[in-house]
Design a protein around this motif. Sequence first.
Motif, PDB file in Angstrom:
ATOM      1  N   ALA A  95      47.105  37.588 -66.854  1.00 12.01           N
ATOM      2  CA  ALA A  95      46.736  36.187 -67.515  1.00 12.01           C
ATOM      3  C   ALA A  95      45.681  35.254 -66.355  1.00 12.01           C
ATOM      4  CB  ALA A  95      47.514  35.338 -68.151  1.00 12.01           C
ATOM      5  N   VAL A  96      44.410  35.219 -66.765  1.00 12.63           N
ATOM      6  CA  VAL A  96      43.548  34.437 -65.800  1.00 12.63           C
ATOM      7  C   VAL A  96      43.108  33.289 -66.616  1.00 12.63           C
ATOM      8  CG1 VAL A  96      41.540  34.489 -64.783  1.00 12.63           C
ATOM      9  CG2 VAL A  96      42.939  36.591 -64.542  1.00 12.63           C
ATOM     10  N   ASN A  97      43.261  32.129 -66.187  1.00 15.27           N
ATOM     11  CA  ASN A  97      42.723  30.751 -66.821  1.00 15.27           C
ATOM     12  C   ASN A  97      41.360  31.024 -67.261  1.00 15.27           C
ATOM     13  OD1 ASN A  97      44.979  28.839 -66.714  1.00 15.27           O
ATOM     14  ND2 ASN A  97      45.055  29.117 -64.581  1.00 15.27           N
ATOM     15  N   GLY A  98      40.961  30.583 -68.573  1.00 12.97           N
ATOM     16  CA  GLY A  98      39.479  30.600 -68.784  1.00 12.97           C
ATOM     17  C   GLY A  98      38.736  29.502 -68.261  1.00 12.97           C
ATOM     18  N   LEU A  99      37.343  29.747 -68.499  1.00 12.21           N
ATOM     19  CA  LEU A  99      36.448  28.754 -67.789  1.00 12.21           C
ATOM     20  C   LEU A  99      36.498  27.405 -68.777  1.00 12.21           C
ATOM     21  CD1 LEU A  99      33.445  31.109 -66.813  1.00 12.21           C
ATOM     22  CD2 LEU A  99      34.931  29.946 -65.079  1.00 12.21           C
ATOM     23  N   PRO A 100      35.954  26.295 -68.391  1.00 15.16           N
ATOM     24  CA  PRO A 100      36.132  25.431 -69.253  1.00 15.16           C
ATOM     25  C   PRO A 100      35.530  25.608 -70.786  1.00 15.16           C
ATOM     26  CG  PRO A 100      35.399  24.614 -67.249  1.00 15.16           C
ATOM     27  CD  PRO A 100      35.348  26.063 -67.126  1.00 15.16           C
ATOM     28  N   GLY A 101      36.391  25.308 -71.685  1.00  8.24           N
ATOM     29  CA  GLY A 101      36.261  25.522 -73.280  1.00  8.24           C
ATOM     30  C   GLY A 101      36.512  26.897 -73.647  1.00  8.24           C
ATOM     31  N   GLU A 102      36.831  27.992 -72.647  1.00  9.15           N
ATOM     32  CA  GLU A 102      37.186  29.153 -73.244  1.00  9.15           C
ATOM     33  C   GLU A 102      38.607  29.472 -73.120  1.00  9.15           C
ATOM     34  OE1 GLU A 102      35.187  31.582 -73.855  1.00  9.15           O
ATOM     35  OE2 GLU A 102      33.358  30.003 -73.851  1.00  9.15           O
ATOM     36  N   PRO A 103      38.989  30.482 -73.750  1.00  6.76           N
ATOM     37  CA  PRO A 103      40.711  30.817 -73.824  1.00  6.76           C
ATOM     38  C   PRO A 103      40.911  31.353 -72.601  1.00  6.76           C
ATOM     39  CG  PRO A 103      39.368  32.150 -75.253  1.00  6.76           C
ATOM     40  CD  PRO A 103      38.552  31.259 -74.833  1.00  6.76           C
ATOM     41  N   PRO A 119      34.285  35.718 -63.263  1.00  8.06           N
ATOM     42  CA  PRO A 119      33.928  34.354 -62.929  1.00  8.06           C
ATOM     43  C   PRO A 119      35.270  33.665 -63.056  1.00  8.06           C
ATOM     44  CG  PRO A 119      32.378  35.464 -64.158  1.00  8.06           C
ATOM     45  CD  PRO A 119      33.568  36.638 -64.098  1.00  8.06           C
ATOM     46  N   ALA A 120      35.904  33.604 -64.207  1.00  2.32           N
ATOM     47  CA  ALA A 120      37.093  32.618 -64.365  1.00  2.32           C
ATOM     48  C   ALA A 120      37.936  32.797 -63.007  1.00  2.32           C
ATOM     49  CB  ALA A 120      37.819  33.006 -65.507  1.00  2.32           C
ATOM     50  N   LEU A 121      38.275  34.166 -62.694  1.00  2.00           N
ATOM     51  CA  LEU A 121      39.052  34.312 -61.381  1.00  2.00           C
ATOM     52  C   LEU A 121      38.651  33.760 -60.200  1.00  2.00           C
ATOM     53  CD1 LEU A 121      41.729  35.648 -60.549  1.00  2.00           C
ATOM     54  CD2 LEU A 121      40.415  37.469 -60.007  1.00  2.00           C
ATOM     55  N   ASN A 152      39.210  30.062 -60.449  1.00  2.00           N
ATOM     56  CA  ASN A 152      40.552  29.456 -60.371  1.00  2.00           C
ATOM     57  C   ASN A 152      41.437  30.747 -60.131  1.00  2.00           C
ATOM     58  OD1 ASN A 152      43.224  28.558 -60.536  1.00  2.00           O
ATOM     59  ND2 ASN A 152      42.834  27.500 -62.499  1.00  2.00           N
ATOM     60  N   PRO A 153      41.793  31.009 -58.949  1.00  2.00           N
ATOM     61  CA  PRO A 153      42.759  31.971 -58.540  1.00  2.00           C
ATOM     62  C   PRO A 153      44.101  31.910 -58.926  1.00  2.00           C
ATOM     63  CG  PRO A 153      42.303  30.796 -56.586  1.00  2.00           C
ATOM     64  CD  PRO A 153      41.545  30.129 -57.501  1.00  2.00           C
ATOM     65  N   GLU A 154      44.681  31.129 -59.484  1.00  2.00           N
ATOM     66  CA  GLU A 154      46.037  30.908 -60.012  1.00  2.00           C
ATOM     67  C   GLU A 154      46.269  31.630 -60.924  1.00  2.00           C
ATOM     68  OE1 GLU A 154      48.261  29.736 -57.718  1.00  2.00           O
ATOM     69  OE2 GLU A 154      46.460  29.328 -56.539  1.00  2.00           O
ATOM     70  N   VAL A 155      46.969  32.853 -61.061  1.00  2.00           N
ATOM     71  CA  VAL A 155      47.119  33.960 -62.369  1.00  2.00           C
ATOM     72  C   VAL A 155      48.589  34.009 -62.243  1.00  2.00           C
ATOM     73  CG1 VAL A 155      44.830  34.929 -61.658  1.00  2.00           C
ATOM     74  CG2 VAL A 155      47.036  35.825 -60.731  1.00  2.00           C
ATOM     75  N   LEU A 156      48.772  34.587 -63.796  1.00  2.00           N
ATOM     76  CA  LEU A 156      50.277  35.201 -63.875  1.00  2.00           C
ATOM     77  C   LEU A 156      49.976  36.490 -64.222  1.00  2.00           C
ATOM     78  CD1 LEU A 156      53.126  33.876 -64.558  1.00  2.00           C
ATOM     79  CD2 LEU A 156      52.538  33.949 -66.924  1.00  2.00           C
ATOM     80  N   LEU A 157      51.138  37.333 -63.647  1.00  2.00           N
ATOM     81  CA  LEU A 157      51.228  38.844 -64.157  1.00  2.00           C
ATOM     82  C   LEU A 157      52.376  39.034 -65.223  1.00  2.00           C
ATOM     83  CD1 LEU A 157      50.284  41.698 -64.097  1.00  2.00           C
ATOM     84  CD2 LEU A 157      51.673  42.102 -61.936  1.00  2.00           C
TER      85      LEU A 157
END
Length: 215
Positions: free
Chosen positions: A28-36, A69-71, A74-79
């Motif tokens: 799971a990678v945080n989306g860009l602003p306004g994106e899921p 681009p989202a990664l 913001n490189p903070e992710v959840l596996l």
Amino acid sequence: MLIHPWDAARDTAEWQDWLAAHDFGQLAVNGLPGEPPFVQPMHFAYDPSPGGPFGEVLAHLARPNPLWPALDANPEVLLSVVDDYAFVPGPWQAPPGAPPEHGTPTSVYAAVQLRCTAHVVDDPEEKATLLNRQVGHFQPPGLSETVAVGEAPYGRLLSGIRGMRLEVTDVRAKFKYAGHKPEEVQDRIAKGLADRGGLRDAAALAVQQRRRQEA
């Protein structure tokens, strides 16, 4: 993820041993602003040995993947890894002495969530090293050629992927197998899983029995 005390991993070794045999999850990678958020299913190799208390995860994805681009932003992710799950019908969970229909249906499962800082690997030599480590986890020695920059059969493919080293910074592990229930109920669940023999029942039963023996 809610983790009750009776569902928590007993120690680091429990979740690491489980994860060693479960190497497919969802990143799971945080989306860009306004994106899921992006959620990417993928194989990975977990290595507990690098620096830090939790180790690292090795993976790679195709360069055209839209999550990059989202990664990068913001490189903070959840596996997230979930397996050894099964549905438990209500009657199996009925309290001792109660009618079967008073039991509450539930699920049993194991889940490990790795919070990570992603480090993207684009250098060809580093990608080759990462791929050899990752493939070495899955394939027996001699089954495939070593990845080497500029050499057949895989060298020309390196430009089409990006590697990832996921530095694990925190872990949440849950083993939900009715560990807080009376022995009679746990026995009933075990017998139900064994008798039903569904696709994942044997794996769920194995985890339940192991945790009961180690309690």
